[in-house]
Design a protein around this motif. Structure first.
Motif, mmCIF file in Angstrom:
data_model
loop_
_atom_site.group_PDB
_atom_site.id
_atom_site.type_symbol
_atom_site.label_atom_id
_atom_site.label_comp_id
_atom_site.label_asym_id
_atom_site.label_seq_id
_atom_site.Cartn_x
_atom_site.Cartn_y
_atom_site.Cartn_z
ATOM 1 N N CYS A 83 14.640 -19.376 -37.997
ATOM 2 C CA CYS A 83 13.951 -19.719 -36.752
ATOM 3 C C CYS A 83 13.336 -18.462 -36.134
ATOM 4 N N ARG A 84 12.224 -18.661 -35.408
ATOM 5 C CA ARG A 84 11.497 -17.521 -34.849
ATOM 6 C C ARG A 84 10.921 -17.889 -33.485
ATOM 7 N N PRO A 85 11.031 -16.976 -32.492
ATOM 8 C CA PRO A 85 10.457 -17.243 -31.172
ATOM 9 C C PRO A 85 9.000 -16.794 -31.081
ATOM 10 N N TYR A 86 8.251 -17.478 -30.240
ATOM 11 C CA TYR A 86 6.856 -17.137 -29.978
ATOM 12 C C TYR A 86 6.624 -17.141 -28.474
ATOM 13 N N GLY A 87 5.641 -16.340 -28.039
ATOM 14 C CA GLY A 87 5.314 -16.254 -26.631
ATOM 15 C C GLY A 87 4.199 -17.203 -26.233
ATOM 16 N N SER A 88 3.614 -16.947 -25.074
ATOM 17 C CA SER A 88 2.650 -17.874 -24.489
ATOM 18 C C SER A 88 1.284 -17.854 -25.161
ATOM 19 N N ASP A 89 1.089 -17.016 -26.165
ATOM 20 C CA ASP A 89 -0.159 -17.090 -26.931
ATOM 21 C C ASP A 89 -0.101 -18.179 -28.003
ATOM 22 N N MET A 90 1.077 -18.724 -28.235
ATOM 23 C CA MET A 90 1.216 -19.795 -29.225
ATOM 24 C C MET A 90 0.852 -21.136 -28.581
ATOM 25 N N ARG A 91 -0.235 -21.713 -29.032
ATOM 26 C CA ARG A 91 -0.645 -23.027 -28.511
ATOM 27 C C ARG A 91 0.132 -24.107 -29.258
ATOM 28 N N VAL A 92 0.775 -24.993 -28.497
ATOM 29 C CA VAL A 92 1.571 -26.072 -29.072
ATOM 30 C C VAL A 92 0.838 -27.395 -28.889
ATOM 31 N N TYR A 93 0.794 -28.180 -29.948
ATOM 32 C CA TYR A 93 0.151 -29.496 -29.910
ATOM 33 C C TYR A 93 1.201 -30.571 -30.145
ATOM 34 N N ILE A 94 1.151 -31.622 -29.317
ATOM 35 C CA ILE A 94 2.059 -32.753 -29.459
ATOM 36 C C ILE A 94 1.237 -33.971 -29.860
ATOM 37 N N PRO A 95 1.156 -34.311 -31.136
ATOM 38 C CA PRO A 95 0.323 -35.439 -31.582
ATOM 39 C C PRO A 95 0.711 -36.761 -30.929
ATOM 40 N N GLU A 96 1.989 -36.905 -30.561
ATOM 41 C CA GLU A 96 2.469 -38.173 -30.013
ATOM 42 C C GLU A 96 1.838 -38.523 -28.670
ATOM 43 N N ASN A 97 1.341 -37.532 -27.935
ATOM 44 C CA ASN A 97 0.709 -37.841 -26.642
ATOM 45 C C ASN A 97 -0.553 -37.038 -26.345
ATOM 46 N N SER A 98 -1.008 -36.252 -27.299
ATOM 47 C CA SER A 98 -2.276 -35.499 -27.241
ATOM 48 C C SER A 98 -2.209 -34.214 -26.430
ATOM 49 N N LEU A 99 -1.027 -33.794 -25.948
ATOM 50 C CA LEU A 99 -0.944 -32.578 -25.137
ATOM 51 C C LEU A 99 -1.109 -31.323 -25.992
ATOM 52 N N PHE A 100 -1.989 -30.442 -25.548
ATOM 53 C CA PHE A 100 -2.070 -29.067 -26.039
ATOM 54 C C PHE A 100 -1.647 -28.171 -24.883
ATOM 55 N N THR A 101 -0.703 -27.263 -25.110
ATOM 56 C CA THR A 101 -0.218 -26.416 -24.035
ATOM 57 C C THR A 101 0.307 -25.101 -24.591
ATOM 58 N N TYR A 102 0.666 -24.192 -23.692
ATOM 59 C CA TYR A 102 1.132 -22.859 -24.063
ATOM 60 C C TYR A 102 2.473 -22.581 -23.384
ATOM 61 N N PRO A 103 3.588 -22.972 -23.974
ATOM 62 C CA PRO A 103 4.891 -22.676 -23.355
ATOM 63 C C PRO A 103 5.118 -21.174 -23.233
#
Length: 209
Positions: A83-103
Protein backbone atom coordinates in the motif's frame (compact mmCIF):
# COMPACT_ATOMS: atom_id res chain seq x y z
CA UNK A 1 -22.56 34.33 6.08
CA UNK A 2 -22.94 30.73 4.97
CA UNK A 3 -21.07 29.80 1.82
CA UNK A 4 -22.85 28.01 -0.97
CA UNK A 5 -21.43 25.29 -3.15
CA UNK A 6 -21.97 26.52 -6.69
CA UNK A 7 -20.75 25.13 -10.03
CA UNK A 8 -18.44 27.25 -12.13
CA UNK A 9 -19.11 28.47 -15.64
CA UNK A 10 -16.53 27.83 -18.32
CA UNK A 11 -16.77 28.22 -22.08
CA UNK A 12 -20.22 29.74 -21.51
CA UNK A 13 -21.75 26.56 -20.08
CA UNK A 14 -22.45 24.90 -16.73
CA UNK A 15 -22.85 21.23 -17.64
CA UNK A 16 -20.00 19.13 -18.97
CA UNK A 17 -19.23 15.61 -20.07
CA UNK A 18 -16.43 13.76 -18.28
CA UNK A 19 -14.21 14.25 -21.33
CA UNK A 20 -14.87 18.00 -21.29
CA UNK A 21 -14.10 18.22 -17.58
CA UNK A 22 -10.82 16.35 -17.96
CA UNK A 23 -9.76 18.55 -20.88
CA UNK A 24 -10.64 21.64 -18.85
CA UNK A 25 -8.88 20.36 -15.73
CA UNK A 26 -5.69 19.38 -17.53
CA UNK A 27 -5.44 22.89 -18.95
CA UNK A 28 -6.27 24.65 -15.67
CA UNK A 29 -3.71 26.10 -13.25
CA UNK A 30 -6.00 25.26 -10.29
CA UNK A 31 -7.96 22.16 -9.30
CA UNK A 32 -11.68 21.52 -9.55
CA UNK A 33 -14.08 18.74 -8.61
CA UNK A 34 -16.55 17.23 -11.05
CA UNK A 35 -19.89 15.71 -10.12
CA UNK A 36 -23.01 14.91 -12.08
CA UNK A 37 -22.05 17.05 -15.07
CA UNK A 38 -20.93 20.08 -13.07
CA UNK A 39 -17.50 21.48 -12.20
CA UNK A 40 -16.89 22.93 -8.73
CA UNK A 41 -13.99 24.88 -7.22
CA UNK A 42 -11.84 22.53 -5.17
CA UNK A 43 -11.98 24.57 -1.99
CA UNK A 44 -15.30 23.21 -0.93
CA UNK A 45 -18.10 25.71 -0.51
CA UNK A 46 -16.79 28.87 -2.15
CA UNK A 47 -19.19 31.05 -4.08
CA UNK A 48 -18.45 32.04 -7.66
CA UNK A 49 -17.08 35.40 -6.46
CA UNK A 50 -14.77 33.73 -3.95
CA UNK A 51 -13.65 30.72 -5.91
CA UNK A 52 -10.70 32.22 -7.80
CA UNK A 53 -9.14 33.68 -4.64
CA UNK A 54 -9.70 30.48 -2.64
CA UNK A 55 -8.44 28.18 -5.38
CA UNK A 56 -5.30 30.23 -5.93
CA UNK A 57 -4.52 30.81 -2.24
CA UNK A 58 -4.94 27.15 -1.28
CA UNK A 59 -5.15 25.70 2.20
CA UNK A 60 -3.78 27.20 5.41
CA UNK A 61 -0.26 26.49 6.63
CA UNK A 62 -1.59 24.31 9.46
CA UNK A 63 -3.73 22.36 6.97
CA UNK A 64 -0.67 21.73 4.81
CA UNK A 65 1.55 20.75 7.75
CA UNK A 66 -1.01 18.20 8.95
CA UNK A 67 -1.34 16.72 5.45
CA UNK A 68 2.45 16.44 5.10
CA UNK A 69 2.71 14.84 8.55
CA UNK A 70 0.11 12.23 7.61
CA UNK A 71 1.73 11.40 4.28
CA UNK A 72 5.18 11.24 5.87
CA UNK A 73 4.05 8.91 8.63
CA UNK A 74 2.11 6.69 6.23
CA UNK A 75 5.02 6.54 3.78
CA UNK A 76 7.36 5.37 6.56
CA UNK A 77 4.90 2.88 8.05
CA UNK A 78 3.92 1.41 4.66
CA UNK A 79 7.38 1.32 3.11
CA UNK A 80 8.04 -2.12 1.68
CA UNK A 81 4.35 -3.06 1.81
CA UNK A 82 1.80 -3.24 -0.98
CA UNK A 83 0.00 0.00 0.00
CA UNK A 84 1.13 3.55 -0.74
CA UNK A 85 -0.10 7.03 0.30
CA UNK A 86 -0.68 9.90 -2.11
CA UNK A 87 -1.26 13.60 -1.56
CA UNK A 88 -3.75 16.08 -2.97
CA UNK A 89 -2.24 15.99 -6.46
CA UNK A 90 -3.76 12.53 -6.91
CA UNK A 91 -7.12 12.91 -8.64
CA UNK A 92 -9.57 10.20 -7.55
CA UNK A 93 -12.47 9.09 -9.73
CA UNK A 94 -15.53 7.25 -8.41
CA UNK A 95 -17.27 5.59 -11.40
CA UNK A 96 -20.27 4.66 -9.23
CA UNK A 97 -21.38 8.31 -8.93
CA UNK A 98 -19.17 10.28 -11.38
CA UNK A 99 -17.23 12.23 -8.71
CA UNK A 100 -13.71 13.40 -9.56
CA UNK A 101 -11.95 14.90 -6.54
CA UNK A 102 -8.59 15.43 -4.84
CA UNK A 103 -8.47 14.03 -1.27
CA UNK A 104 -5.82 15.48 1.02
CA UNK A 105 -4.49 11.94 1.52
CA UNK A 106 -5.50 8.72 -0.21
CA UNK A 107 -4.01 5.26 0.17
CA UNK A 108 -4.07 2.63 -2.57
CA UNK A 109 -3.04 -0.99 -2.26
CA UNK A 110 -1.62 -3.12 -5.05
CA UNK A 111 -1.51 -1.79 -8.59
CA UNK A 112 -3.37 1.53 -8.87
CA UNK A 113 -6.15 1.34 -11.43
CA UNK A 114 -6.69 4.54 -13.41
CA UNK A 115 -9.27 6.20 -15.61
CA UNK A 116 -7.86 7.88 -18.72
CA UNK A 117 -4.37 7.39 -17.33
CA UNK A 118 -4.36 10.11 -14.66
CA UNK A 119 -7.40 9.60 -12.37
CA UNK A 120 -7.01 6.86 -9.77
CA UNK A 121 -9.80 4.42 -8.86
CA UNK A 122 -10.32 2.43 -5.67
CA UNK A 123 -8.59 3.93 -2.61
CA UNK A 124 -8.66 1.86 0.57
CA UNK A 125 -8.30 4.83 2.92
CA UNK A 126 -9.16 8.52 2.44
CA UNK A 127 -8.15 11.29 4.83
CA UNK A 128 -9.44 14.86 4.62
CA UNK A 129 -8.02 17.73 6.66
CA UNK A 130 -10.97 19.90 7.66
CA UNK A 131 -11.21 23.67 7.37
CA UNK A 132 -14.04 26.11 8.05
CA UNK A 133 -15.01 26.31 4.39
CA UNK A 134 -14.98 22.56 3.70
CA UNK A 135 -15.93 20.75 6.92
CA UNK A 136 -19.69 20.65 6.29
CA UNK A 137 -19.15 19.23 2.80
CA UNK A 138 -16.48 16.75 3.96
CA UNK A 139 -18.70 15.47 6.79
CA UNK A 140 -21.88 15.35 4.74
CA UNK A 141 -22.27 15.10 0.99
CA UNK A 142 -18.65 14.21 0.28
CA UNK A 143 -18.63 11.36 2.78
CA UNK A 144 -21.85 10.08 1.21
CA UNK A 145 -20.17 10.11 -2.20
CA UNK A 146 -17.03 8.43 -0.85
CA UNK A 147 -19.12 5.60 0.61
CA UNK A 148 -19.92 4.52 -2.96
CA UNK A 149 -16.30 3.34 -3.37
CA UNK A 150 -16.59 -0.47 -3.08
CA UNK A 151 -13.18 -1.06 -1.48
CA UNK A 152 -13.03 1.95 0.83
CA UNK A 153 -12.48 0.72 4.38
CA UNK A 154 -11.72 3.90 6.32
CA UNK A 155 -12.56 7.58 6.02
CA UNK A 156 -10.75 9.94 8.40
CA UNK A 157 -11.33 13.66 9.01
CA UNK A 158 -8.68 15.67 10.84
CA UNK A 159 -9.50 19.07 12.35
CA UNK A 160 -7.04 21.81 11.38
CA UNK A 161 -8.16 24.28 14.06
CA UNK A 162 -8.27 22.11 17.19
CA UNK A 163 -7.11 18.66 18.24
CA UNK A 164 -9.69 16.29 16.84
CA UNK A 165 -9.93 13.27 14.56
CA UNK A 166 -13.08 11.52 13.35
CA UNK A 167 -12.35 8.04 12.02
CA UNK A 168 -15.08 6.12 10.21
CA UNK A 169 -14.49 2.42 9.56
CA UNK A 170 -16.51 -0.31 7.88
CA UNK A 171 -17.34 -3.04 10.39
CA UNK A 172 -17.87 -6.77 9.78
CA UNK A 173 -21.54 -6.14 9.00
CA UNK A 174 -20.66 -3.58 6.33
CA UNK A 175 -21.80 -0.59 8.40
CA UNK A 176 -19.78 2.54 9.05
CA UNK A 177 -18.74 3.11 12.68
CA UNK A 178 -17.29 6.32 14.12
CA UNK A 179 -14.40 6.71 16.56
CA UNK A 180 -13.60 10.22 17.83
CA UNK A 181 -10.15 11.18 19.13
CA UNK A 182 -9.68 14.45 21.05
CA UNK A 183 -6.27 14.28 22.74
CA UNK A 184 -2.69 14.39 21.53
CA UNK A 185 -2.21 11.29 23.70
CA UNK A 186 -4.64 9.37 21.47
CA UNK A 187 -3.63 7.15 18.56
CA UNK A 188 -5.34 6.83 15.19
CA UNK A 189 -5.56 3.19 14.14
CA UNK A 190 -5.97 2.23 10.49
CA UNK A 191 -6.79 -1.49 10.67
CA UNK A 192 -7.09 -1.92 6.92
CA UNK A 193 -3.42 -0.90 6.61
CA UNK A 194 -2.27 -2.50 9.91
CA UNK A 195 -0.72 0.78 11.06
CA UNK A 196 -1.30 3.40 13.76
CA UNK A 197 -0.35 7.10 14.01
CA UNK A 198 -0.33 9.14 17.20
CA UNK A 199 -2.13 12.46 17.18
CA UNK A 200 1.12 13.91 18.48
CA UNK A 201 2.66 13.00 15.12
CA UNK A 202 -0.36 14.20 13.14
CA UNK A 203 -0.20 17.66 14.75
CA UNK A 204 3.60 17.86 14.91
CA UNK A 205 4.99 21.37 14.16
CA UNK A 206 1.58 23.04 14.54
CA UNK A 207 0.30 25.28 17.34
CA UNK A 208 -2.51 22.82 18.15
CA UNK A 209 -2.37 21.26 21.60
Amino acid sequence: MALLREPIEAYGKKRFTVAEYLAYERASSVKHEYFNGEIFPLWGNATSQQMDVRAMSGASQTHNVIAVNLIGQLYTLLKGKSCRPYGSDMRVYIPENSLFTYPDVSVFCGDVKTWEGDSAIGPVVIIEVLSKSTQAYDRGEKFKLYRAIPGLREYVMVDSEACGVEAFRVNAAGHWELEELRSLADTLSLPSLHVSISLQEIYYATSIS
